[in-house]
Write a protein that holds these residues in place. Structure first.
Motif, PDB file in Angstrom:
ATOM      1  N   ARG A  66       0.877  -1.184   0.119  1.00 35.00           N
ATOM      2  CA  ARG A  66       0.052  -0.064  -0.106  1.00 35.00           C
ATOM      3  C   ARG A  66       0.874   1.172  -0.121  1.00 35.00           C
ATOM      4  O   ARG A  66       0.698   2.071  -0.647  1.00 35.00           O
ATOM      5  N   ALA A  67       2.010   1.357   0.822  1.00 33.59           N
ATOM      6  CA  ALA A  67       2.834   2.425   0.977  1.00 33.59           C
ATOM      7  C   ALA A  67       3.481   2.608  -0.589  1.00 33.59           C
ATOM      8  O   ALA A  67       3.617   3.666  -0.986  1.00 33.59           O
ATOM      9  N   PHE A  68       3.792   1.417  -1.294  1.00 34.44           N
ATOM     10  CA  PHE A  68       4.465   1.487  -2.523  1.00 34.44           C
ATOM     11  C   PHE A  68       3.283   2.010  -3.430  1.00 34.44           C
ATOM     12  O   PHE A  68       3.505   2.992  -4.421  1.00 34.44           O
ATOM     13  N   ALA A  69       2.209   1.687  -3.525  1.00 32.34           N
ATOM     14  CA  ALA A  69       1.313   2.296  -4.251  1.00 32.34           C
ATOM     15  C   ALA A  69       0.794   3.534  -4.166  1.00 32.34           C
ATOM     16  O   ALA A  69       0.629   4.386  -5.033  1.00 32.34           O
ATOM     17  N   ASP A  70       0.919   3.992  -2.965  1.00 30.58           N
ATOM     18  CA  ASP A  70       0.627   5.451  -2.786  1.00 30.58           C
ATOM     19  C   ASP A  70       1.767   6.297  -3.576  1.00 30.58           C
ATOM     20  O   ASP A  70       1.619   7.400  -3.976  1.00 30.58           O
ATOM     21  N   LYS A  71       2.963   5.977  -3.345  1.00 32.13           N
ATOM     22  CA  LYS A  71       4.224   6.383  -3.772  1.00 32.13           C
ATOM     23  C   LYS A  71       4.116   6.651  -5.423  1.00 32.13           C
ATOM     24  O   LYS A  71       4.357   7.637  -5.892  1.00 32.13           O
ATOM     25  N   PHE A  72       3.827   5.424  -5.721  1.00 29.72           N
ATOM     26  CA  PHE A  72       3.635   5.473  -7.126  1.00 29.72           C
ATOM     27  C   PHE A  72       2.701   6.341  -7.778  1.00 29.72           C
ATOM     28  O   PHE A  72       2.742   7.105  -8.878  1.00 29.72           O
ATOM     29  N   ARG A  73       1.612   6.217  -7.386  1.00 30.88           N
ATOM     30  CA  ARG A  73       0.376   7.154  -7.729  1.00 30.88           C
ATOM     31  C   ARG A  73       0.662   8.564  -7.657  1.00 30.88           C
ATOM     32  O   ARG A  73       0.391   9.295  -8.465  1.00 30.88           O
ATOM     33  N   GLY A  74       1.526   8.725  -6.436  1.00 28.35           N
ATOM     34  CA  GLY A  74       2.023  10.333  -6.450  1.00 28.35           C
ATOM     35  C   GLY A  74       3.186  10.705  -7.450  1.00 28.35           C
ATOM     36  O   GLY A  74       2.865  11.967  -8.000  1.00 28.35           O
ATOM     37  N   VAL A  75       3.774   9.683  -8.095  1.00 25.60           N
ATOM     38  CA  VAL A  75       4.592  10.010  -9.184  1.00 25.60           C
ATOM     39  C   VAL A  75       3.934  10.282 -10.445  1.00 25.60           C
ATOM     40  O   VAL A  75       4.267  11.315 -11.227  1.00 25.60           O
ATOM     41  N   LEU A  76       2.828   9.570 -10.712  1.00 31.24           N
ATOM     42  CA  LEU A  76       1.874   9.776 -11.697  1.00 31.24           C
ATOM     43  C   LEU A  76       1.397  11.293 -11.628  1.00 31.24           C
ATOM     44  O   LEU A  76       1.181  12.013 -12.634  1.00 31.24           O
ATOM     45  N   THR A  77       0.902  11.437 -10.378  1.00 31.26           N
ATOM     46  CA  THR A  77       0.179  12.778 -10.313  1.00 31.26           C
ATOM     47  C   THR A  77       1.250  13.967 -10.492  1.00 31.26           C
ATOM     48  O   THR A  77       0.964  14.931 -11.034  1.00 31.26           O
TER      49      THR A  77
END
Length: 208
Positions: A138-149
């Motif tokens: 979940r922590a990885f998913a949040d960071k990854f989606r932050g990169v897209l944003t």
């Protein structure tokens, strides 16, 4: 009486010798043979007359030219040339900046497009409950989606949206009327500003 006759004769310094001297002066000055001096003025046809006309400023047809007007005309022509060059350079600079911005957007769109398969895997993991709060994934998913944003990527495609063939890719149409909406989302779409990076894969249905 003899002395008087001798005084009437032309001496070497008499009128004949003076005419020779005048001819020599004309020859040394380079005057044409047809130049005539009348009351201190040089008639047309002599080189001296042509020289005086050139000093006053004449054009090819012999008309007098105003030096101030000629300089003003040349200045206007140079100003027009500079204005044209300035406009051409401004257009070139805008074209270069526009092409540079287009290249930047295309490079960013390519980068985001290469990350979207990973975003799809995270969405499927979330559907199966693998992204529970507090888990490493979940922590990885949040960071990854932050990169897209941060790259300006925006996801679209949700149930109930009006179907738009320009951004929605329909794999099945279950609708029976003219009004069509998104009944199910099989894959989210993404866009950068107004540019669509990937269409959303959807199922079409009727409005609820």
């Amino acid at each position: 009486m003899a002395d008087q006759d001798q005084g009437n004769q032309a001496t070497p310094e008499g009128p004949d010798n003076l005419a020779d001297q005048v001819n020599e002066v004309f020859a040394d000055a380079g005057l044409a043979d047809d130049a005539e001096v009348l009351d201190g003025e040089v008639v047309e046809g002599s080189e001296l007359a042509d020289s005086d006309a050139g000093a006053q400023g004449t054009d090819a047809e012999g008309a007098e030219v105003d030096p101030a007007a000629q300089a003003k005309q040349e200045l206007a022509e140079r100003t027009e040339d500079l204005q044209r060059l300035s406009a051409e350079f401004a257009n070139y600079r805008r074209r270069v900046e526009r092409d540079r911005e287009t290249d930047r957007v295309l490079a960013k769109a390519k980068f985001v497009g290469e990350l979207l398969p990973l975003a799809d895997d995270l969405d499927r993991a979330e559907e199966h409950g693998d992204l529970a709060e507090g888990t490493p994934l979940r922590a990885f998913a949040d960071k990854f989606r932050g990169v897209l944003t941060s790259q300006g990527a925006e996801a679209f495609g949700a149930e109930g949206e009006e179907f738009n063939p320009e951004i929605h890719e329909a794999v099945q149409d279950l609708s029976q009327g003219d009004d069509k909406v998104v009944a199910a989302v099989l894959r989210k779409g993404f866009k950068l500003g107004d540019r669509v990076v990937r269409t959303a894969m959807v199922v079409i249905g009727d409005p609820a």
